[in-house]
Structures are given as C-alpha cells and as structure tokens.
Design a protein around this motif. Sequence first.
Motif, short mmCIF file in Angstrom:
data_model
loop_
_atom_site.label_atom_id
_atom_site.label_comp_id
_atom_site.label_asym_id
_atom_site.label_seq_id
_atom_site.Cartn_x
_atom_site.Cartn_y
_atom_site.Cartn_z
N CYS A 1 4.43 5.63 -12.60
CA CYS A 1 3.70 4.85 -11.61
C CYS A 1 4.04 3.37 -11.72
O CYS A 1 4.34 2.71 -10.72
CB CYS A 1 2.20 5.08 -11.77
SG CYS A 1 1.16 4.07 -10.67
N PHE A 2 3.98 2.83 -12.94
CA PHE A 2 4.33 1.42 -13.15
C PHE A 2 5.79 1.16 -12.79
O PHE A 2 6.13 0.11 -12.24
CB PHE A 2 4.08 1.04 -14.61
CG PHE A 2 2.64 1.08 -15.01
CD1 PHE A 2 1.64 0.74 -14.12
CD2 PHE A 2 2.27 1.47 -16.29
CE1 PHE A 2 0.31 0.79 -14.48
CE2 PHE A 2 0.95 1.51 -16.66
CZ PHE A 2 -0.04 1.17 -15.75
N SER A 3 6.67 2.14 -13.09
CA SER A 3 8.08 1.98 -12.78
C SER A 3 8.30 1.92 -11.26
O SER A 3 9.08 1.10 -10.77
CB SER A 3 8.88 3.15 -13.38
OG SER A 3 10.25 3.02 -13.08
N ILE A 4 7.59 2.76 -10.52
CA ILE A 4 7.71 2.75 -9.05
C ILE A 4 7.25 1.41 -8.49
O ILE A 4 7.92 0.81 -7.63
CB ILE A 4 6.91 3.90 -8.44
CG1 ILE A 4 7.60 5.24 -8.72
CG2 ILE A 4 6.72 3.71 -6.93
CD1 ILE A 4 6.80 6.45 -8.29
N LEU A 5 6.12 0.92 -8.97
CA LEU A 5 5.59 -0.35 -8.46
C LEU A 5 6.52 -1.51 -8.80
O LEU A 5 6.74 -2.41 -7.98
CB LEU A 5 4.20 -0.59 -9.02
CG LEU A 5 3.13 0.41 -8.60
CD1 LEU A 5 1.79 0.06 -9.24
CD2 LEU A 5 2.99 0.46 -7.09
N LEU A 6 7.09 -1.49 -10.02
CA LEU A 6 8.00 -2.57 -10.41
C LEU A 6 9.29 -2.52 -9.61
O LEU A 6 9.80 -3.56 -9.16
CB LEU A 6 8.29 -2.46 -11.91
CG LEU A 6 9.16 -3.57 -12.50
CD1 LEU A 6 8.59 -4.95 -12.21
CD2 LEU A 6 9.32 -3.37 -14.01
N ARG A 7 9.82 -1.32 -9.38
CA ARG A 7 11.02 -1.19 -8.55
C ARG A 7 10.75 -1.68 -7.13
O ARG A 7 11.61 -2.33 -6.51
CB ARG A 7 11.48 0.27 -8.50
CG ARG A 7 12.03 0.83 -9.79
CD ARG A 7 12.16 2.34 -9.61
NE ARG A 7 12.12 3.03 -10.88
CZ ARG A 7 13.18 3.60 -11.45
NH1 ARG A 7 14.35 3.53 -10.86
NH2 ARG A 7 13.06 4.23 -12.60
N PRO B 1 0.80 -1.24 0.00
CA PRO B 1 0.00 0.00 0.00
C PRO B 1 0.83 1.27 0.00
O PRO B 1 0.41 2.28 -0.59
CB PRO B 1 -0.83 -0.13 1.30
CG PRO B 1 -0.96 -1.60 1.50
CD PRO B 1 0.35 -2.17 1.03
N PHE B 2 2.00 1.28 0.64
CA PHE B 2 2.83 2.49 0.66
C PHE B 2 3.30 2.83 -0.75
O PHE B 2 3.27 3.99 -1.16
CB PHE B 2 4.03 2.27 1.58
CG PHE B 2 3.65 1.99 3.02
CD1 PHE B 2 3.29 3.04 3.86
CD2 PHE B 2 3.63 0.71 3.50
CE1 PHE B 2 2.93 2.79 5.17
CE2 PHE B 2 3.28 0.45 4.82
CZ PHE B 2 2.92 1.49 5.66
N ILE C 1 2.14 6.14 -3.21
CA ILE C 1 3.14 7.04 -3.82
C ILE C 1 3.01 7.04 -5.34
O ILE C 1 3.02 8.09 -5.98
CB ILE C 1 4.55 6.62 -3.40
CG1 ILE C 1 4.74 6.83 -1.90
CG2 ILE C 1 5.60 7.41 -4.18
CD1 ILE C 1 6.05 6.30 -1.38
N GLY C 2 2.83 5.86 -5.92
CA GLY C 2 2.78 5.76 -7.37
C GLY C 2 1.54 6.38 -7.98
O GLY C 2 1.61 6.97 -9.07
N LEU C 3 0.41 6.29 -7.30
CA LEU C 3 -0.85 6.76 -7.89
C LEU C 3 -0.93 8.28 -7.96
O LEU C 3 -1.80 8.81 -8.65
CB LEU C 3 -2.03 6.23 -7.08
CG LEU C 3 -2.33 4.74 -7.28
CD1 LEU C 3 -3.53 4.31 -6.43
CD2 LEU C 3 -2.59 4.42 -8.75
N PHE C 4 -0.05 9.00 -7.27
CA PHE C 4 -0.04 10.46 -7.38
C PHE C 4 0.60 10.92 -8.68
O PHE C 4 0.32 12.03 -9.15
CB PHE C 4 0.71 11.08 -6.20
CG PHE C 4 -0.12 11.19 -4.95
CD1 PHE C 4 -1.10 12.15 -4.84
CD2 PHE C 4 0.08 10.31 -3.90
CE1 PHE C 4 -1.87 12.25 -3.69
CE2 PHE C 4 -0.68 10.40 -2.75
CZ PHE C 4 -1.67 11.37 -2.64
N ASN C 5 1.46 10.10 -9.28
CA ASN C 5 2.18 10.52 -10.49
C ASN C 5 1.26 10.83 -11.66
O ASN C 5 1.47 11.82 -12.36
CB ASN C 5 3.20 9.45 -10.87
CG ASN C 5 4.39 9.44 -9.93
OD1 ASN C 5 4.30 9.86 -8.79
ND2 ASN C 5 5.52 8.95 -10.40
#
Length: 268
Positions: A114-120, A82-83, A87-91
Amino acid sequence: MALAGWMEVGRMEELARLDTPVHRLDARAKLLTTLAFLVVVMSFPRHVVSGLVPFACYPLVLISLGRIPVRQIGRKILVAAPFAVVIGLFNPLFDRQPVMTLGTLVITGGWLSCFSILLRFVLTVGAALALVACTGMYRLGSGLVQLGVPRVFVMQLLFLHRYLFVVAEEGGKMVRAVAARSGGTRTVNRCVYGSLVGHLLLRSLDRAERVYRAMVARGFDGQMPQMQRPVWRATDLAFVAGWTAFFVLARAWNLAAELGRAFSGGGP
C-alpha cells in the motif's frame, strides 16, 4: 471543487513560459529521461518502499531548478490521489502475511505494498506534472512527433489538453445556473444531473463543430504546425545520460538503506 481543480491544470502553461536551465532543455531530452524514470520506478517489486525514496530527487530537482511552486504541484497531485488511495487500501485486506516488525508493531505485506503504491503514485505523477510545467504541452507534442510518435495520436492529445478546460468551463456554467435556480437548497434531484450531462454533451458537440469550422477557416489541415526544430546540444545529452545512470544505480542498489547504514555506522 473538482471543476476548479481541472481548471487549475491550465495554469501549468504559464509556468512553461519561464526561462530557466530546465526550461531551455530540449523537450526530447526531458521526455526520454522522464520515460526512463517511469519505467524504473514501476519495475520495483510491490513490497519495496525505501528503495523508491532516492527517486524523489528527479521531480524535486525539476521543480527546484524550474522555479515551479511546490504548492501547485501538490494541489494537482491531490486531485488524483483518491484513485491511488482506493487501490492501495485494498492490499492490507488481502495480504496479511507479516514481513517485518518495528518494535512491537507487526507490518504485513499488504501495508508495505500500500505504501509502495502511494509512493509510486506521488513520484510518477509529480514527475509528469513537473515535465509539463517546465516544457509546455505544445513543445511536448512537438518532441513526441520528433521521437516518432504517430502525429494523429499527438494531435488528439493536444486537443484533449486544450479543450478539456472548455468543457469544464461549460460544466461550471451549468452548475452555477442550477445553483441560482435551486431556491437556496443545497441538494439537487439526481434526475437533474442526468439532464445536465445530456445538455453538456450537446453543448460540447456544438462547441466542437464551431471550433472545427473556425480552425478550417484559419488554414487547419489536420497537421500540427511545426515550430523551429530544436538542436540537440551537449547539455541535453548530459541531462539524459546523467539521470539515466542515476536511475540505474538507484535500481541496482538500495541507496536509502546504504546511506542509513553509513550514517548509523553499521557494516555492509
């Protein structure tokens, strides 16, 4: 549910007692390789997605060779997910510049980041969990000390890992006590939660004092007991060198795009 998720992290130590080629590697080799993995993964530009895909090989190989249940790793990733999602959904809200199209679908830079943040997040947390599961916290602490990390920091890290579950257990007892005395009602007054937090702090301080006195009585002098110093072998050097070379190669070239063009018959 959250307390149960934290308590499950303690089961990683059971996986660290397995005997596999990955478990037998020197903790320093796995630490250095994982550190290189984290640095390279976080060095990509924020809009890169496909270039990160090949890096999934590292945690997947550790999980596979170490016989670590994928379901356990997945559940622990979901605890902290969830954290990253928040963070990603604000992008997409702030970066609406179109960067590519898929047919009639226009993809903005915000969705790519957003996808990049979640994948990282999945890659880095998965690699860290796989490292703990195939090494164990005590061996990791010993490896950190041998790599020159201050002993005080390592001791604090080991204490946090060990007694986080004790605090979680105390909190679970208090939650069950409140549920048993609530008369079957599911909602609890917010003021009660404030009192619970205060009582949990007091009980934690009391438990910490008793644990410290018990450790002193058993000869604890503020230093971490030294295990037998491991020997750096050729397999450890090959592990670090091989994976580091792969990380550098995957950082320099987009291997996913290159393989896609090769299988589709496209040109360079």
